[in-house]
Design a protein around this motif. Structure first.
Motif, PDB file in Angstrom:
ATOM      1  N   LYS A  78      46.777 -57.963  68.190  1.00  0.00           N
ATOM      2  CA  LYS A  78      47.370 -56.642  67.977  1.00  0.00           C
ATOM      3  C   LYS A  78      46.434 -55.738  67.190  1.00  0.00           C
ATOM      4  O   LYS A  78      46.869 -54.847  66.479  1.00  0.00           O
ATOM      5  N   ASP A 134      56.639 -64.994  76.687  1.00  0.00           N
ATOM      6  CA  ASP A 134      55.457 -64.116  76.777  1.00  0.00           C
ATOM      7  C   ASP A 134      54.283 -64.716  76.011  1.00  0.00           C
ATOM      8  O   ASP A 134      53.156 -64.730  76.491  1.00  0.00           O
ATOM      9  N   ARG A 146      62.848 -65.603  77.428  1.00  0.00           N
ATOM     10  CA  ARG A 146      62.911 -64.250  76.863  1.00  0.00           C
ATOM     11  C   ARG A 146      63.094 -63.273  78.022  1.00  0.00           C
ATOM     12  O   ARG A 146      62.310 -63.318  78.989  1.00  0.00           O
TER      13      ARG A 146
HETATM   14 MG    MG Z   1      55.311 -59.870  70.729  1.00  0.00          MG
END
Ligand code: MG
Ligand code: ATP
Length: 195
Positions: A39, A102, A127
């Motif tokens: 990220k 994911d 999910r």
């Molecule tokens: Mg995430």
């Protein structure tokens, strides 16, 4: 259960609770990441805010705890280091790593993946919006589990705050209040973001 927890939401909590109950785990350790290497493109809220929201969200469950191993380790967070540290702290424990569909789909790209497998049993959970698959993963180390479907993401929660939409009932009440108290996710509040 590792995560950025920016913020922690009921999708994380339901997944953890379900795996805890199904496997009769003594403890679920929530491990907020330090710098999440996947990220790097966006400003992630400071580790202390994410840690404290995780503590608030998990405080009422006697089987839930929060670990600082990743936020106290300098540099980017890699799960192989997380598991190595947890193993050192709990030499006799059998470790499981809970991960959503994911994240499981990305796991072969994680650093030190080969060293990671013997450290824990990986529990991949369903999910909404993601296909849960263990294709290409070592069957002895990975197990899939269906958990109640919670179509919640931290990204959506952050966007809701930006758009002045409610996050009530998506995240625990104390986390709603914490976000408001420190004005997290509001673009004008420059202080709360780390580059
Ligand atoms: Mg995430
Ligand atoms: P972001 O949108 O910022 O990526 P996120 O909602 O995906 O946030 P993370 O902190 O990235 O939350 O996720 C931590 C772990 O929890 C990952 O393994 C992820 O797959 C899992 N997870 C997150 N939300 C859910 C959900 N609603 N149901 C099941 N697993 C989830």
């Amino acid at each position: 259960m590792g995560g950025t927890f920016d913020p922690i939401h009921h999708g994380h909590l339901v997944a953890a609770s379900e795996v805890q109950a199904r496997l009769d785990l003594d403890e679920v350790v929530f491990v907020p990441t330090g710098q999440p290497w996947q990220k790097e493109g966006r400003g992630v809220t400071s580790a202390e805010h994410r840690y404290l929201m995780t503590v608030i969200a998990t405080a009422s469950n006697p089987r839930f705890t929060v670990s600082r191993v990743d936020i106290d380790r300098p540099g980017p967070t890699y799960t192989v280091d997380t598991l190595t540290d947890l193993r050192e702290q709990r030499p006799d424990a059998e470790l499981f790593f809970i991960t959503g569909a994911d994240a499981l789909a990305q796991i072969l790209s994680w650093r030190g993946v080969e060293q990671m497998w013997p450290l824990a049993q990986f529990i991949g959970v369903t999910r909404p919006g993601h296909v849960l698959s263990d294709k290409g993963l070592p069957p002895d180390h990975v197990r899939l589990m269906e958990v109640p479907a919670m179509a919640i993401s931290s990204t959506d929660c952050r966007q809701r705050v930006v758009d002045d939409e409610p996050v009530w009932y998506l995240v625990p009440d104390g986390v709603v209040q914490y976000i408001g108290k420190y004005q997290l996710y509001k673009p004008e509040a420059g202080e709360v973001k780390e580059a």
